[in-house]
Design an enzyme around this catalytic site. Structure first.
Site, PDB file in Angstrom:
ATOM      1  CD  GLN A  98      -2.968   1.457   2.160  1.00 44.58           C
ATOM      2  OE1 GLN A  98      -2.240   1.586   3.296  1.00 44.58           O
ATOM      3  NE2 GLN A  98      -4.225   1.648   1.973  1.00 44.58           N
ATOM      4  CE1 TYR A 179      -2.837   9.351   7.742  1.00 46.56           C
ATOM      5  CE2 TYR A 179      -4.297   7.573   7.146  1.00 46.56           C
ATOM      6  CZ  TYR A 179      -3.735   8.517   7.954  1.00 46.56           C
ATOM      7  OH  TYR A 179      -3.782   7.755   9.346  1.00 46.56           O
ATOM      8  NE  ARG A 226      -8.577   0.099   2.779  1.00 49.56           N
ATOM      9  CZ  ARG A 226      -8.537  -0.039   4.041  1.00 49.56           C
ATOM     10  NH1 ARG A 226      -7.578   0.551   4.759  1.00 49.56           N
ATOM     11  NH2 ARG A 226      -9.145  -1.113   4.777  1.00 49.56           N
ATOM     12  N   GLY A 320      -9.329  -6.693   8.398  1.00 48.14           N
ATOM     13  CA  GLY A 320      -8.529  -6.099   9.229  1.00 48.14           C
ATOM     14  C   GLY A 320      -8.020  -7.110  10.294  1.00 48.14           C
ATOM     15  NE  ARG A 321     -10.963  -3.941  13.814  1.00 49.85           N
ATOM     16  CZ  ARG A 321     -11.858  -3.174  14.373  1.00 49.85           C
ATOM     17  NH1 ARG A 321     -12.035  -2.796  15.540  1.00 49.85           N
ATOM     18  NH2 ARG A 321     -12.818  -2.898  13.293  1.00 49.85           N
TER      19      ARG A 321
END
Ligand code: 8OZ
Length: 369
Positions: A98, A179, A226, A320-321
């Site tokens: 990424q 971001y 993304r 993810g988690r």
């Protein structure tokens, strides 16, 4: 069989299943902002994913915003990442990196010559980051001049080239979570005039130019993106019209033939449809703007992930988690085995604990410790 285990063509890659490891910031890079032996082991353990997307990795020294996040812009980093990609490939996996630039979510102590962070704007968000001295307010940013944009695009192109040299199968451009790239997209942040500000068309221009540059460098079939149309993470208000903004962006990217589009629904770790949304975001309408593989993320589990695939809402689900604490998540989903819960205390920074020491099922399907 659940549709999670149907193979799928994603750009240049054939994936054996629809289970993607989401990008996860873990702040364990070694000196030189490189992955080390621990990262080699961590990613190798998770290589049964249809696709691994690496932790967010900065494209340049100015792209860094937190302590100990890795980069992919110099030859030492390329050599270090090659150890990771070789390990993943050796056990039959596939991995994208990424590509990340934090923009204004940074602190001068993390940047070359104690520089000010750069953004679309010179307005500072009310947010903290983690630097060598601990949690600190982010530094006041400096708005990039239009003449600086070609060098920024070149940094993305260079990082994509480095990624391929490091053996990555492709790259995912991080245009989410407010971001740098989302600081250009949203009218709640971007206060520019000129070619990169104002209209939706102009605010989307930087992302489109970066995706074009990377696709030209390494191939569109090895390039994904993304996005997170509704998140307010990083103290950032929503765009005044997220539906129009993101439909425009995705429709403009569609002709490039990208490997996939990856959408975070709602807020990471929060609801997919935040209650305070003035209107619920129409993710199906956004998907209709794109012809290729569509990846959804945020809190999916063993029940709703296959449902989303079966309903045609997504072609791929990024976890993810669950992947933090279940290196063999793919096997557990296939066998309906219970999932180990993650320990948030060890998400960011530290060593092997909470990183490479989560148990896998043994041959009988019992959890080994
Ligand atoms: C958690 C902590 C720091 C960075 C993101 C790259 O939200 C991140 C991130 C997540 O996309």
């Amino acid at each position: 069989m659940t549709p999670l285990f149907d193979p799928i063509q994603v750009g240049d890659l054939e994936l054996p299943n629809r289970i993607v490891m989401a990008p996860l910031t873990r702040n364990r890079a070694v000196a030189g902002l490189k992955p080390g032996a621990l990262q080699v082991e961590y990613y190798r353990q998770r290589a049964s994913a249809g696709l691994i997307i690496s932790e967010a990795t900065q494209i340049s020294p100015m792209g860094q915003g937190y302590l100990d996040t890795p980069g992919i812009y110099d030859s030492a980093q390329v050599a270090a990442w090659k150890q990771v990609t070789d390990a993943v490939h050796a056990v039959g996996g596939r991995i994208f990196v990424q590509l990340w630039h934090v923009g204004r979510i940074s602190h001068s102590s993390l940047l070359p010559d104690a520089a000010a962070p750069v953004s679309s704007t010179d307005r500072r968000p009310n947010v903290q980051t983690f630097a060598a001295e601990g949690f600190v307010d982010v530094s006041a940013p400096r708005a990039l001049r239009d003449e600086e944009i070609p060098a920024l695009i070149e940094d993305y192109r260079h990082a994509a080239r480095c990624a391929r040299e490091a053996g990555f199968d492709g790259v995912e451009v991080h245009a989410a979570n407010n971001y740098l790239l989302e600081q250009f997209l949203r009218d709640s942040v971007n206060d520019r005039t000129g070619p990169y500000g104002g209209s939706i068309f102009n605010r989307a221009r930087l992302v489109v130019e970066i995706m074009q540059a990377i696709a030209a460098e390494i191939g569109a079939g090895r390039t994904g993106i993304r996005i997170s149309p509704m998140t307010t993470f990083n103290d950032t208000a929503r765009d005044s019209d997220p539906q129009a903004l993101f439909e425009h962006l995705v429709a403009r990217l569609d002709p490039l033939g990208l490997a996939y589009v990856h959408v975070i629904q709602g807020e990471t770790g929060g609801p997919r449809y935040p209650d305070d949304a003035e209107r619920p975001f129409d993710y199906a309408a956004l998907k209709a703007c794109f012809d290729g593989p569509w990846m959804l993320n945020n809190g999916y589990g063993p029940e709703d992930a296959p449902q989303a695939l079966a309903a045609g809402e997504a072609d791929l689900i990024a976890f993810g988690r669950p992947f933090i604490s279940n290196p063999d998540l793919v096997r557990r989903l296939r066998e309906g085995a219970p999932l180990t819960p993650p320990n948030p205390e060890t998400f960011y920074g530290g060593g092997a604990e909470g990183y490479t020491d989560y148990p896998t099922l043994d041959a009988d399907g019992a959890v080994e410790s």
